[in-house]
Write a protein that holds these residues in place. Structure first.
Motif, mmCIF file in Angstrom:
data_model
loop_
_atom_site.group_PDB
_atom_site.id
_atom_site.type_symbol
_atom_site.label_atom_id
_atom_site.label_comp_id
_atom_site.label_asym_id
_atom_site.label_seq_id
_atom_site.Cartn_x
_atom_site.Cartn_y
_atom_site.Cartn_z
ATOM 1 N N GLN A 125 0.849 -1.189 0.000
ATOM 2 C CA GLN A 125 0.000 0.000 0.000
ATOM 3 C C GLN A 125 0.884 1.240 0.000
ATOM 4 N N GLU A 126 0.580 2.158 -0.920
ATOM 5 C CA GLU A 126 1.330 3.406 -1.020
ATOM 6 C C GLU A 126 0.380 4.576 -0.799
ATOM 7 N N ILE A 164 -2.913 3.440 -2.649
ATOM 8 C CA ILE A 164 -2.867 2.593 -3.834
ATOM 9 C C ILE A 164 -2.383 1.218 -3.402
ATOM 10 N N GLU A 165 -3.230 0.228 -3.602
ATOM 11 C CA GLU A 165 -2.912 -1.151 -3.249
ATOM 12 C C GLU A 165 -2.534 -1.918 -4.512
ATOM 13 N N THR A 166 -1.519 -2.760 -4.403
ATOM 14 C CA THR A 166 -1.075 -3.575 -5.540
ATOM 15 C C THR A 166 -1.372 -5.037 -5.262
ATOM 16 N N GLY A 170 0.305 -7.402 -10.298
ATOM 17 C CA GLY A 170 0.677 -6.016 -10.569
ATOM 18 C C GLY A 170 -0.467 -5.034 -10.709
ATOM 19 N N GLU A 172 -2.836 -2.286 -9.837
ATOM 20 C CA GLU A 172 -2.908 -1.246 -8.823
ATOM 21 C C GLU A 172 -4.302 -0.644 -8.809
ATOM 22 N N HIS A 173 -4.832 -0.431 -7.611
ATOM 23 C CA HIS A 173 -6.145 0.192 -7.508
ATOM 24 C C HIS A 173 -6.226 0.998 -6.217
ATOM 25 N N SER A 174 -7.154 1.938 -6.212
ATOM 26 C CA SER A 174 -7.311 2.842 -5.080
ATOM 27 C C SER A 174 -8.162 2.201 -3.989
ATOM 28 N N ASP A 201 -13.681 -1.310 -2.157
ATOM 29 C CA ASP A 201 -12.486 -0.457 -2.094
ATOM 30 C C ASP A 201 -12.577 0.540 -0.945
#
Length: 258
Positions: A125-126, A164-166, A170, A172-174, A201
Motif C-alpha cells: 500500500q502506497e 494505492i494497493e497492488t 501487478g 494497482e487500484h485505489s 475499495d
C-alpha cells in the motif's frame, strides 16, 4: 373504429417485441446498473451508471431477470481475474452487489491492521493523498459518507485517506481508509473451490466477504452468482435521480475503472 383497434394492437405488439429484444440484450450482452452505495469509492461513486459485461464470465440461471434462465450451472464461462470489479447476486438476499474480486478458489485471505494478506503475503500500500467529498446526503438512499475528520457539518469537507494497493499480478487500484475498525483484523479465510471472495475499495464502509451471510455480510460467493464485469462508467449523477441532468458529473462520461 376498426382502424383504431388495429392501431392499438400494433402499438401493443411493438412494445411487446421491444421488451423481448431489451430482455435478450440485458441477459446476453450488457445489463445497466446504477451504483447505489459508497462501498466502492473512490473507484465507483454513488450515482455512477454502468453497463455490466454479461459476456465476461458466461451465463447461469441468475443471468436472467428473476433468476429465470434454464441454464444448468454455468455455460460459456470463463474464469474471472483477481482485481475485476464484479456485479454478483447475493446468494441469500436476491440483491445485486458490486465489489472487487480479491480471493480466488484456494486462496487464503486475511486482514491485519488494515493491510490485505493473500496467501500469507502482504499487499503493498502506497499513500496517495486524500479523497475529499462534500458531507451531504447522497443518492436515492440519502446516505451520508463516513469521514476520518468527523464530526463534519453539512456541506463541509469529508476527508478520507487514499492509498494505492497492488494485487498479485501487478494490478494497482485505489482504496480508502477512514478509521481503525474490527474488520481491519480478521481470521484467515480459505476460499472454497468454485467460490470467490469480494471486498469493497472503501474498506471501512463495505458489506463484503469479510462477514458471513449468516451475520448479514456477503461471505463466499459461488461462481453461479456472478453476473458480469464492470469496465467503464457510462455517465454519473451526483443528484438523487439520474434524470437530474444538471447534477451529472462531466468528468465521468465513459470513465474507465481499474
Amino acid at each position: 373504429m376498426a382502424e383504431k383497434k388495429e392501431g392499438i394492437l400494433e402499438t401493443i405488439k411493438t412494445i411487446f417485441w421491444a421488451l423481448i429484444i431489451a430482455g435478450i440484450f440485458r441477459t446476453l450482452f450488457f445489463q445497466p446498473f446504477w451504483i447505489p452505495t459508497g462501498s466502492m469509492k473512490d473507484t465507483l461513486l454513488i450515482g455512477d451508471f454502468v453497463f455490466v459485461n454479461k459476456m465476461a464470465y458466461g451465463y447461469s440461471r441468475h443471468s436472467c431477470p428473476f433468476s429465470a434462465c434454464p441454464f444448468p450451472g454455468r455455460i460459456l464461462g470463463s474464469e474471472p481475474e483477481r482485481g475485476d470489479i464484479v456485479v454478483f447476486r447475493h446468494p441469500t438476499l436476491a440483491t445485486d452487489y458490486v465489489k472487487r474480486l480479491i480471493g480466488l478458489p484456494g486462496d487464503r485471505i486475511q486482514m491485519k491492521d488494515g493491510v490485505l494478506y493473500i496467501n500469507d503475503e502482504a499487499m503493498p500500500q502506497e499513500p496517495a493523498g486524500q479523497f475529499i467529498e462534500t458531507f451531504e446526503r447522497q443518492g436515492s438512499f440519502g446516505t451520508t459518507p463516513l469521514c476520518a475528520n468527523r464530526p463534519v457539518g453539512q456541506g463541509g469537507d469529508c476527508i478520507k485517506e487514499r492509498l494505492i494497493e497492488t494485487l498479485p499480478g501487478g494490478l494497482e487500484h485505489s482504496i480508502l481508509n477512514v478509521y481503525n475498525q474490527p474488520l481491519d483484523n480478521t481470521n484467515v479465510f480459505t476460499v472454497p473451490e468454485g467460490n470467490y471472495f469480494f471486498m469493497g475499495d472503501n474498506r471501512d464502509n463495505s458489506t463484503d466477504s469479510r462477514v458471513s451471510q449468516r451475520a448479514g455480510g456477503v461471505g463466499m460467493v459461488p461462481e453461479e452468482f456472478l453476473l458480469g464485469r464492470v469496465d467503464r462508467v457510462m455517465f454519473s449523477s451526483a443528484g438523487k435521480r439520474l434524470v437530474y441532468f444538471w447534477t451529472w458529473r462531466g468528468d465521468r462520461f465513459f470513465h474507465k475503472v481499474e
